[in-house]
Design a protein around this motif. Structure first.
Motif, PDB file in Angstrom:
ATOM      1  N   VAL A  16      32.601  -9.849   5.215  1.00 54.67           N
ATOM      2  CA  VAL A  16      31.776 -11.268   5.299  1.00 54.67           C
ATOM      3  C   VAL A  16      32.789 -12.196   4.267  1.00 54.67           C
ATOM      4  O   VAL A  16      33.101 -11.849   3.137  1.00 54.67           O
ATOM      5  CB  VAL A  16      30.562 -11.317   4.917  1.00 54.67           C
ATOM      6  N   GLY A  17      32.964 -13.410   4.841  1.00 53.95           N
ATOM      7  CA  GLY A  17      33.674 -14.615   4.231  1.00 53.95           C
ATOM      8  C   GLY A  17      33.436 -15.657   4.933  1.00 53.95           C
ATOM      9  O   GLY A  17      32.964 -15.970   5.788  1.00 53.95           O
ATOM     10  N   PRO A  18      34.015 -16.951   4.284  1.00 56.65           N
ATOM     11  CA  PRO A  18      33.765 -18.192   4.991  1.00 56.65           C
ATOM     12  C   PRO A  18      34.489 -18.327   6.517  1.00 56.65           C
ATOM     13  O   PRO A  18      33.852 -18.851   7.469  1.00 56.65           O
ATOM     14  CB  PRO A  18      34.553 -19.202   4.116  1.00 56.65           C
ATOM     15  N   LYS A  19      35.327 -17.399   6.708  1.00 55.51           N
ATOM     16  CA  LYS A  19      35.987 -17.692   7.979  1.00 55.51           C
ATOM     17  C   LYS A  19      35.309 -16.767   9.111  1.00 55.51           C
ATOM     18  O   LYS A  19      34.924 -17.266  10.286  1.00 55.51           O
ATOM     19  CB  LYS A  19      37.598 -17.019   7.913  1.00 55.51           C
ATOM     20  N   GLU A  20      34.667 -15.566   8.695  1.00 60.41           N
ATOM     21  CA  GLU A  20      34.220 -14.793   9.733  1.00 60.41           C
ATOM     22  C   GLU A  20      33.227 -13.757   9.140  1.00 60.41           C
ATOM     23  O   GLU A  20      33.586 -13.076   7.850  1.00 60.41           O
ATOM     24  CB  GLU A  20      35.155 -14.078  10.820  1.00 60.41           C
ATOM     25  N   ALA A  21      32.143 -13.245   9.658  1.00 58.09           N
ATOM     26  CA  ALA A  21      31.470 -12.204   9.424  1.00 58.09           C
ATOM     27  C   ALA A  21      31.354 -11.193  10.579  1.00 58.09           C
ATOM     28  O   ALA A  21      31.357 -11.648  11.715  1.00 58.09           O
ATOM     29  CB  ALA A  21      29.734 -12.647   9.351  1.00 58.09           C
ATOM     30  N   ARG A  22      31.730 -10.065  10.161  1.00 63.00           N
ATOM     31  CA  ARG A  22      32.090  -9.063  11.150  1.00 63.00           C
ATOM     32  C   ARG A  22      31.329  -7.460  10.953  1.00 63.00           C
ATOM     33  O   ARG A  22      31.445  -7.267   9.897  1.00 63.00           O
ATOM     34  CB  ARG A  22      33.563  -8.915  11.238  1.00 63.00           C
ATOM     35  N   ALA A  23      31.081  -7.048  12.113  1.00 61.87           N
ATOM     36  CA  ALA A  23      30.563  -5.803  12.101  1.00 61.87           C
ATOM     37  C   ALA A  23      31.524  -4.845  12.532  1.00 61.87           C
ATOM     38  O   ALA A  23      32.052  -5.101  13.512  1.00 61.87           O
ATOM     39  CB  ALA A  23      29.343  -5.572  12.805  1.00 61.87           C
TER      40      ALA A  23
END
Length: 365
Positions: A287-294
């Motif tokens: 997770v970060g400001p650009k994207e959250a990813r599973a």
């Protein structure tokens, strides 16, 4: 890493309708005759996970990227498939390539939809399919024995080990039991997996019912659940017709529609949840400001292996995994506060990843 689930069953049990709903596409033709699906249709679905939405909100991520499961719609099998009936050999080959089997069983009455055996009986249908898979496995192993015995006489170590496994599995199949019932040592399991036996694959029974029975099931589904319990398997109740309707609704209307039918969630969520358990899968997040990813990994994978799922360089040059447990991330409203609370930690390559871990991998190549 990809995981795929083959949707199998007799013709006209609702496989293609379910596939279309699960993937929200019309890629598979659903028609009222056998073998309307000649080549397996493949579709990927995002795995619903409320945790991903919550961490994305906290981190103000611009994009949300769920992990995915792949579904393969395999044409209807019939009695005699192992002998080539109904293009059976081709379809059995398609099943061999998937990680798990979602066995769709017709548990509804409808005089407008024909049944290949003339009546609705999910346990009979289940036996038909599983018998064909067992026969196919038996013949596959019997063909291998001759060449393996020859190599074993020449002191080929791998051939001896494989032959020993086959000699454990064949009596089970001949006794009407799946290959998955065999008891193996840790050393034998890798060789067993190389055999790619159809009946070694985990199975989820998917009971397809009428719309009016989607909340509680019926006598047919009760029988399937009882059978599944006796062999340590799982089953779910869904209505492919309802899933088709839900797939066509905008997200804001789906919950209201389901509640009107007495349902708390879609069949897709139930199937994916059971599918994850079936395959021994878990999810970690970045997770970060650009994207959250599973991301999907198998239970028991190390931090370095989880890093390799993102990119091989991450595993090759692994330094450490900066880690926060999901619950700690939520409780402390993000990474900064979790660090202050002492919930941020550095883990080495041998750390076993846990479901919900939020990782930031440090690497150098």
């Amino acid at each position: 890493m990809g995981f795929n689930c083959g949707i199998v069953g007799l013709p006209n049990v609702g496989k293609s309708t379910l596939f279309n709903a699960l993937t929200a596409t019309a890629a598979a033709e659903a028609a009222n005759y056998p073998f309307c699906t000649i080549e397996p249709n493949t579709g990927r679905v995002g795995v619903p996970d409320e945790r991903l939405d919550k961490i994305a909100t906290i981190a103000k991520s611009q994009k949300i990227i769920p992990t995915q499961l792949e579904f393969v719609d395999i044409a209807g099998l019939v009695r005699g498939a192992s002998k080539g009936e109904g293009l059976g050999n081709q379809f059995l080959g398609h099943i061999r390539s998937v990680d798990a089997i979602f066995h769709v069983l017709r548990c509804f009455e409808d005089s407008d939809i024909t049944h290949v055996d003339g009546s609705v009986d999910p346990l009979r249908d289940l036996t038909t399919i599983e018998t064909e898979l067992m026969i196919s496995d038996m013949e596959s192993l019997e063909r291998r024995v001759v060449s393996l015995e020859k190599k074993a006489r020449g002191n080929d170590t791998d051939s001896k080990a494989t032959l020993a496994i086959i000699q454990k599995v064949l009596p089970l199949l001949q006794d009407g039991k799946p290959a998955s019932a065999v008891k193996l040592s840790a050393d034998e399991k890798p060789l067993f997996e190389q055999l790619q036996l159809l009946t070694s694959k985990p199975i989820l029974y998917v009971c397809n019912v009428a719309e009016s029975e989607a909340d509680k099931g019926n006598a047919y589904t009760d029988a399937v659940f009882a059978y599944a319990k006796t062999i340590g398997a799982k089953a779910v109740v869904i209505s492919a017709a309802i899933e088709s309707e839900v797939a066509q609704l905008p997200p804001e209307e789906q919950t209201e529609f389901l509640q009107s039918l007495g349902l708390a969630e879609t069949g897709l969520k139930r199937i994916i949840r059971e599918g994850y358990a079936l395959l021994g899968l878990l999810t970690f997040f970045t997770v970060g400001p650009k994207e959250a990813r599973a991301w999907t990994i198998t239970n028991g994978m190390k931090a370095s292996q989880a890093a390799g799922v993102i990119h091989s360089d991450f595993e090759r040059g692994f330094i450490c995994a900066e880690t926060i447990a999901y619950d700690d991330f939520i409780e402390h409203n993000g990474e900064a506060n979790a660090k202050v609370a002492g919930k941020w930690r550095q883990e080495g390559r041998e750390y076993i990843a846990k479901d919900g871990d939020i990782f930031n991998f440090r690497f150098n190549v």
